[in-house]
Motif scaffolding. Structure first.
Motif, mmCIF file in Angstrom:
data_model
loop_
_atom_site.group_PDB
_atom_site.id
_atom_site.type_symbol
_atom_site.label_atom_id
_atom_site.label_comp_id
_atom_site.label_asym_id
_atom_site.label_seq_id
_atom_site.Cartn_x
_atom_site.Cartn_y
_atom_site.Cartn_z
ATOM 1 N N UNK A 1 0.860 -1.180 0.000
ATOM 2 C CA UNK A 1 0.000 0.000 0.000
ATOM 3 C C UNK A 1 0.903 1.239 0.000
ATOM 4 N N UNK B 1 -4.795 12.195 2.942
ATOM 5 C CA UNK B 1 -5.602 11.147 3.560
ATOM 6 C C UNK B 1 -6.108 10.097 2.575
ATOM 7 N N UNK B 2 -5.378 9.934 1.459
ATOM 8 C CA UNK B 2 -5.730 8.890 0.500
ATOM 9 C C UNK B 2 -4.601 7.864 0.468
ATOM 10 N N UNK B 3 -4.955 6.623 0.203
ATOM 11 C CA UNK B 3 -3.926 5.591 0.040
ATOM 12 C C UNK B 3 -4.211 4.837 -1.258
ATOM 13 N N UNK C 1 -7.473 6.696 3.395
ATOM 14 C CA UNK C 1 -6.546 6.002 4.278
ATOM 15 C C UNK C 1 -7.312 5.347 5.404
ATOM 16 N N UNK D 1 1.279 5.416 0.470
ATOM 17 C CA UNK D 1 0.632 6.549 1.141
ATOM 18 C C UNK D 1 1.157 7.884 0.614
#
Lengths: 334, 334
Positions: free
Chosen positions: A192, A212-214, A231, A194
């Motif tokens: 993942x 705040x997105x992954x 996230x 980040x």
């Protein structure tokens, strides 16, 4: 991104200079090619050679895997770029003991081409037998029907470990290659991403994600993953990564695995252990035994943020190879 | 800052859970106190105990230094906060073999207070002899006239290594403490900060620097350094850090040193080896021999960007202690 470098064009060569100076008893650079690094001490008579390589920027991979019981040599490419055939051939000549050399590298077009060319040159011009082992552990990079398209990422650590131990134990060229291929077949990784990394020469981010997105399944060089989303908490992320692996590689109650929770660069060990904690809970619930755990930065993407989880389904032979002693400059520094 | 965590209040306990599960053959947590971690295997009869500790967020310090030939136990505090006396006392009781325990910790008000109180409790209530060793290697944090005010940073690694080896060799309580103190006296560290870290509970940056600004001597928790300025090239930064150390601790042609180029969290190994390259050049020019090199993340500040350089001026005894074998979960993972 602020970086502690000099001329961005010199980062790889200056890194290698520092590396050789830091660990002179363990590694040396070939005079024939400054991008070829081999084990400094004499290796066992008749030992099959293990050669690795790939682009820079993944430290400690691949340079850091050279040592007794691991790889005998490495060809170092530019950042995120395959090494050309020359350093591969020179390293091959340096480490061959008459019984051939196994090449281990990730499934990328450049590496396939350059290691393939190097193998032909080594065989035709130097009469050195070469076996090619292509690592493709990244579950996210293609479906299971097209496994041959999958990229190689952190799982190369386990493939190198098993092959290096087999070579040290005196396995033949074919046997070392078979061990490496079987380890690859029994290894899966899901990652993942980040936050991006920044190439020194451009200082541009390797990808962009919102605050705040992954991105699940993001590649080692910023290649697109399988899903972007908000996230999530560490436990949810770990659940997803392990589930994707188990969906792809069936495992049974009583199976023994080696686990690697790998940091991509800037993610703290604190976070990696929090992720590992959940991975252990999931596997325990399914009756899968963790035989050995690795938590830390084993294969990075410069200062990328994120992590990957790798599982290798061990058999008795792989257990003995994972258990074998090894010594590399970028580990065991005490 | 995006983080792979669950509840921010649980990060330390969940990290410890993951750590214990990942390395069950090497470390165990005490039932008496969940913030006390000790070596899992039986240590030598009559061995002096070595106990370390401090705030979390510096991983692999301090938890990662527990192992054969290093520390026998650690008391784990909250992020950037000293552990209270209880986990220190419980770990002391667990590792004492009747010959006393040496406490090694950094020169911070909280640690001074809590390790001091723990020592009194251990001596009065448990009849365990304790020696206190306070590490203060950070050149930037006070002038040489006020060395007792200096903070402890990455140099604690060498102090723990020397003390751990001495204890393993059967030194007495007083002798282990003397070795630790002498190592501290012969150790200096200078660091540079580039980018802040973010505490999980607030997600606020630990300090602020402008784009393309660096701070020489920035502390391990974001304490102010000695000078802010434009980010320089790696060679210039290394020149400055090493010069400040040599100005503070005179060394002569022929002296032998252990060098640690330590990453603060998000700085890549590539950069650390580029810095090491220059450190080696400077020392070589002065006729100072690098006896042993360490390059990597040994003492971090979460995901802070930057590095530190530590030099320990070795004597014959310290060389034998640095050479001694050691084994810790956060290293030697092959």
């Amino acid at each position: 991104m602020k970086k502690l470098i000099n001329n961005p064009n010199d980062v790889v060569d200056e890194m290698i200079e520092g590396y050789i100076k830091a660990h002179p008893n363990q590694v040396r650079r070939l005079e024939e090619n400054k991008r070829s690094i081999v084990i400094a001490s004499e290796t066992k008579e008749n030992k099959v050679g293990v050669l690795i390589g790939g682009g820079s920027g993944h430290e400690p991979a691949f340079m850091g895997y050279v040592g007794r019981g691991m790889a005998d040599g490495v060809a170092v490419g530019n950042i995120f770029a395959s090494p050309p055939p020359e350093p591969i051939v020179e390293a091959t000549k340096a480490i061959d003991k008459g019984n051939g050399v196994v090449y281990i590298y990730g499934n990328y077009a450049g590496d396939i081409m350059n290691f393939g060319m190097a193998a032909e040159l080594a065989e035709m011009e130097e009469d050195i037998d070469v076996e090619l082992v292509v690592v493709n552990d990244d579950v996210a990079s293609a479906s299971s029907e097209e496994k041959e398209k999958r990229r190689g990422i952190a799982g190369e650590f386990f493939v190198t470990k098993a092959a290096g131990a087999a070579a040290e134990k005196g396995y033949s060229l074919k046997e070392v290659a078979d061990v490496a291929r079987r380890t690859n077949e029994r290894t899966r990784t899901m990652g993942v991403g980040l936050t991006p990394c920044y190439l020194p020469q451009t200082n541009e981010p390797s990808f962009s994600l919102k605050e705040n997105e992954m991105e699940i399944g993001l590649g080692h060089h910023g290649e697109p993953g399988v899903e972007k989303g908000e996230l999530q908490q560490a436990d949810q992320v770990a659940d997803r990564l392990v589930q994707d692996i188990l969906n792809d590689m069936a495992m049974s109650n009583g199976d023994k695995v080696a686990v690697l929770v790998n940091g991509l660069g800037s993610t703290t060990r604190m976070e990696l252990y929090i992720v590992f904690r959940r991975v252990e809970q999931i596997l325990a619930k399914q009756g899968i035994e963790i035989y050995r755990s690795y938590v830390g930065n084993y294969s990075t993407s410069l200062e990328m943020g994120g992590c990957s989880v790798t599982l290798t389904n061990l058999d008795e032979e792989l257990i003995s190879l994972i258990d074998a002693e090894a010594d590399c400059p970028m580990y065991a520094q005490l």
